[in-house]
Design an enzyme around this catalytic site. Structure first.
Site, PDB file in Angstrom:
ATOM      1  N   SER A 202       0.838  -1.196   0.000  1.00 27.83           N
ATOM      2  CA  SER A 202       0.000   0.000   0.000  1.00 27.83           C
ATOM      3  C   SER A 202       0.878   1.253   0.000  1.00 27.83           C
ATOM      4  CB  SER A 202      -0.972  -0.060   1.180  1.00 27.83           C
ATOM      5  OG  SER A 202      -2.047   0.837   0.990  1.00 27.83           O
ATOM      6  N   ASP A 310      -8.876  -5.559  -5.843  1.00 32.40           N
ATOM      7  CA  ASP A 310      -8.547  -4.525  -4.862  1.00 32.40           C
ATOM      8  C   ASP A 310      -9.354  -3.275  -5.182  1.00 32.40           C
ATOM      9  OD1 ASP A 310      -7.385  -2.648  -3.175  1.00 32.40           O
ATOM     10  OD2 ASP A 310      -5.348  -3.392  -3.500  1.00 32.40           O
ATOM     11  N   HIS A 341      -7.407  -5.986  -1.144  1.00 30.23           N
ATOM     12  CA  HIS A 341      -6.194  -5.312  -0.656  1.00 30.23           C
ATOM     13  C   HIS A 341      -5.521  -6.194   0.393  1.00 30.23           C
ATOM     14  CE1 HIS A 341      -3.809  -1.689  -0.668  1.00 30.23           C
ATOM     15  NE2 HIS A 341      -3.938  -1.510   0.633  1.00 30.23           N
TER      16      HIS A 341
END
Length: 630
Positions: A202, A310, A341
Site C-alpha cells: 500500500s 482490490d 487489498h
C-alpha cells in the site's frame, strides 16, 4: 542534530565482494578470513543469529523542509543486521519505508514498532522480514517516512517530501550522506555490500516505487505490494472524484502521530488548497505524485504484486506501472491474485516467502538460482488455483470490438434488453442508484441503466488487459457522468472479496517464518480463502466525467442535444468467462459506489447503438470471441 546531512565529497568506492560458502558444491571450501553467507539448495541458509543481531536507531538530515519551519527534516530509521557484520560480513539491505509504524501499524495483525525498555532501540519489529532474512545474511531497515513516528516534519501524501524520505537512507548506505545515532555520533554503513531492496504494501509500496523512479544508485530491486502509482488515480478517475473532498489532506492527518496533528495542520491546509477538489481535473499538483512517467529513470528490477479485486488501490495502478516497465525493458515479475487489498503473505504464504527469498538472493547476493528464467507472471484463476504465463497481458491477447447491438436478429455481440430495433437507447442518470440495482436482474428493463447481454457462451472467453468502452452519447444537460460495468452472469464458486477480509479469513492458528528473540517472534496467524457460490460477478468497471471527454486536464461543458464520442478505460483484468455464462455490459450515468460525488444533473442520456462498443482484450482475439459466440 540539524545540519548533519551534507553530502560526502569522497569518491564512491568499488562495491565490496561477499564470500559465499556453497554447501555441497564442487571443490574444497575456501578458508575465508571474514564470515560469509551459506548457500544450500539454491538459497541462503539461516546460519546467523537473530536474538544477538545488532540493532541501531539512526537519524539523517533530509534535503527538504516539509513543515516549512526553516530547518531540514530529520528522517529516522531502525537497522537490524547480523552480528557477524562486526567481524567483516558484508550484507545487503531490505528496507520497508512506511508512514504507519506508530499509527495504523503493519501486517494482518497490526504490528507496531515498540521500544519496550526505553533504551531507544526496538524490541518489537513489525512483519517477518527481520526474523526471516537477518539470519540468512541480510540487514533490514524500517524507515519512518517524513513527519511520522520518530521522523520530523509533516506528511505530504506522496509529494516529494514523502517520496524522497527513503532515498536519504540509500544515499547513506552508499557513502553519499551522513547518519548519526542518538548521541550525535556519525555512523557509517561499512557492513553494507552496496545493494539494497525496498518492499512494502500500500503506502509502503508507493514509497518503494517513488524511490526507484529517482534512479538512486544502490537501490537494486523493489517489491511493491498493492501500492498507488498515480495518486491522481487513487482519488480520481477520468475527471470524477472517487474519494471524499480533501482526501489527500485527510490521509496526511491519519498517518501523523496524534500529538503532532495540530502542529501539521498548516501543511494539510496547504495540501487541501492545492488539490483541485472543486473540479477534479488533473493539475500540476499530481505531477510529483506520479511515478509512471518517471519509470525511464529506473535501474532497479521489480517484483510486483496486486489483487485484481482490490477496490482500495485499484488495479489500474499496477497495470499502468507494468506497461511502463515493459516499455523500458525493466527486469520484472508479476503476481495477480483474486483477493482485494491483501498481502501475498496472507494469500499464498509459503510460495510467496520462497519466491521472495529467491528474488532477494538473486538480486542482492548474486545467487544463480534461475528465478529470472521462470515464467514472468503468476495469476490466481480461482481460490488457491494459480497458473503461470510468459507475460501480462497474456501473449496472444488482441483488442476485440464487441458492439452494443439494438436487438435480436444477428449472431453474436451484446444485445440490448429488451431486444428491439431502435437507433438509440435512452435512460436517465440517477445519482443514488446502488451498484446492486445496476447489475442484478439484467433481463429486466430499468429506467436508470442500459443492459446489454450476450447469449450463453459456447466456449471459454479469456480477457487479459484493459477493456475500453466506446460510446456515442447525447445528453440534455451541460454535464453528466458515464459509467460502465462488465459482468459475468453465471453460477460459480468464487473468492468472496467483497466480504470482510477482502477474500481471506484470518485463523487462530499460527505458523512461523524465521528466528525469534525473547521479545519478537516470527509467528503469524494463518489464513484461508473466503469463497462463496454466486450467480453474478462484477468483473470490472469504468467511469468518466463527460466534461473530461477530451482530456483529464481540461473540462469542456456539453452542448445539450449534441452527440459526443466517449472512450474511457475500465479497470484492467485477467478473467475467464466460462461456457454457459452470459457476458453483460451495463451502462449508467453516475456510479455512486465508484465515486464520492455523483453528478446531480440527472441528465437524460441517449446512446447511439451499432456505433457504441466495448473493446475487450481477448486472448485469441476475434477468432476466440467468435468461437465463444460473441
Amino acid at each position: 542534530m540539524r545540519g548533519i546531512g551534507r553530502l560526502l565529497s569522497a569518491a564512491a568506492a568499488l562495491l565490496p565482494v561477499v564470500a559465499i560458502a556453497v554447501v555441497g558444491g564442487p571443490g574444497p571450501a575456501s578458508a575465508a578470513a571474514a564470515p560469509s553467507i551459506v548457500v544450500s539448495d539454491g538459497v541462503t541458509q539461516p546460519v546467523f543469529g537473530y536474538a544477538d543481531a545488532v540493532r541501531e536507531r539512526l537519524f539523517i538530515d533530509s534535503t527538504f523542509d516539509s513543515d516549512r519551519d526553516g530547518l531540514r527534516d530529520i528522517i529516522a530509521f531502525d537497522v537490524i543486521r547480523p552480528r557477524a557484520t562486526l567481524d567483516g560480513l558484508k550484507v545487503p539491505v531490505i528496507m520497508d519505508a512506511s508512514p504507519y509504524y506508530s499509527t495504523l501499524c503493519r501486517g494482518n495483525e497490526g504490528e507496531c514498532k515498540a521500544d519496550l525498555d526505553g533504551d531507544g532501540l526496538l524490541e518489537k519489529w513489525p512483519l517477518f522480514y527481520d526474523n526471516y532474512f537477518v539470519p540468512r545474511g541480510y540487514a533490514v531497515i524500517l524507515l519512518d517516512m517524513v513527519g511520522t513516528n520518530k521522523s520530523t516534519g509533516c506528511p505530504t501524501t506522496n509529494a516529494n517530501e514523502d517520496n524522497l524520505s527513503a532515498k536519504q537512507a540509500i544515499n547513506w548506505l552508499n557513502g553519499r550522506a551522513v547518519a548519526r545515532n542518538a548521541a550525535g555520533q556519525a555512523v557509517t554503513a561499512d557492513w553494507h555490500n552496496g545493494k539494497s531492496a525496498m518492499i512494502g504494501k500500500s503506502y509502503d509500496g508507493s514509497l518503494a516505487m517513488a524511490t526507484a523512479v529517482t534512479g538512486v544508485k544502490g537501490l537494486t530491486t523493489v517489491v511493491p505490494i498493492s501500492g498507488p502509482t498515480e495518486y491522481y488515480d487513487y482519488v480520481r478517475s477520468n475527471g470524477v472524484i472517487t474519494r471524499g473532498n480533501s482526501y489527500v489532506a485527510f490521509l496526511a492527518n491519519a498517518v501523523t502521530n496524534p500529538e503532532r496533528r495540530a502542529y501539521c495542520q498548516p501543511t494539510r491546509d496547504r495540501i487541501a488548497a492545492e488539490d483541485g477538489d472543486e473540479h477534479g481535473d488533473y493539475t500540476a499538483f499530481w505531477n510529483e505524485r506520479s511515478y509512471v512517467k518517471k519509470v525511464p529513470n529506473m535501474t532497479a528490477s521489480v517484483l510486483l504484486y496486486h489483487g485484481l479485486n482490490d477496490d482500495n488501490v485499484r488495479p489500474d495502478h499496477f497495470s499502468k506501472f507494468w506497461y511502463a516497465l515493459a516499455e523500458n525493458n525493466i527486469p520484472r515479475k508479476l503476481w495477480l491474485s483474486q483477493e482485494g487489498h491483501v498481502d501475498p503473505f496472507d494469500s499464498r504464504r509459503a510460495v510467496w516467502v520462497s519466491t521472495l527469498h529467491r528474488w532477494f538472493d538473486f538480486w542482492l547476493h548474486g545467487v544463480a538460482n534461475g528465478i529470472m528464467d521462470e515464467p514472468r507472471v503468476d495469476i490466481e484463476r480461482a481460490a488457491d488455483v494459480w497458473e503461470t504465463h510468459a507475460d501480462w497481458p497474456v501473449p496472444g491477447k488482441a483488442d476485440t470490438e464487441v458492439f452494443l447491438q439494438p436487438g435480436a436478429g444477428g449472431a453474436g455481440g451484446l444485445t440490448l434488453v429488451p431486444a428491439a430495433q431502435p437507433a438509440t437507447a435512452s435512460f436517465q442518470d440517477n445519482p443514488t442508484q446502488s451498484q446492486n440495482t445496476m447489475i442484478l436482474n439484467p433481463d429486466a428493463v430499468q429506467p436508470n441503466r442500459l443492459a446489454f447481454l450476450s447469449a450463453p457462451l459456447t466456449a471459454p472467453l479469456h480477457i487479459s488487459g484493459t477493456p475500453v468502452v466506446q460510446l456515442r452519447v447525447t445528453a440534455d444537460q451541460t454535464d453528466t457522468n458515464l459509467g460502465a460495468i462488465l459482468v459475468d452472469y453465471g453460477t460459480a464458486e468464487r473468492v468472496n472479496h467483497r466480504a470482510s477480509g477482502e477474500g481471506i479469513i484470518t485463523l487462530e492458528t499460527q505458523d512461523c517464518w524465521g528466528e525469534s528473540s525473547p521479545t519478537d517472534d516470527g509467528c503469524y496467524r494463518q489464513t484461508q480463502k473466503r469463497v462463496a457460490t454466486s450467480d453474478v460477478e462484477l468483473v470490472t468497471k469504468g467511469i468518466q466525467d463527460a466534461q473530461n471527454r477530451q482530456s483529464i486536464r481540461t473540462a469542456v461543458p456539453l452542448v445539450p442535444g449534441q452527440a459526443y464520442n466517449y472512450s474511457f478505460p475500465m479497470l484492467p483484468e485477467d478473467y475467464v468467462f466460462a461456457p454457459g455464462h452470459r457476458i453483460g455490459v451495463i451502462i449508467v450515468g453516475s456510479y455512486p459506489q465508484y465515486s464520492s460525488q455523483a453528478d446531480q444533473s440527472r441528465a437524460n442520456l441517449n446512446v447511439a447503438l451499432k456505433t457504441s462498443n466495448i473493446v475487450l482484450p481477448v486472448v485469441g482475439g476475434t477468432a476466440a470471441a467468435h468461437a465463444a459466440g460473441l
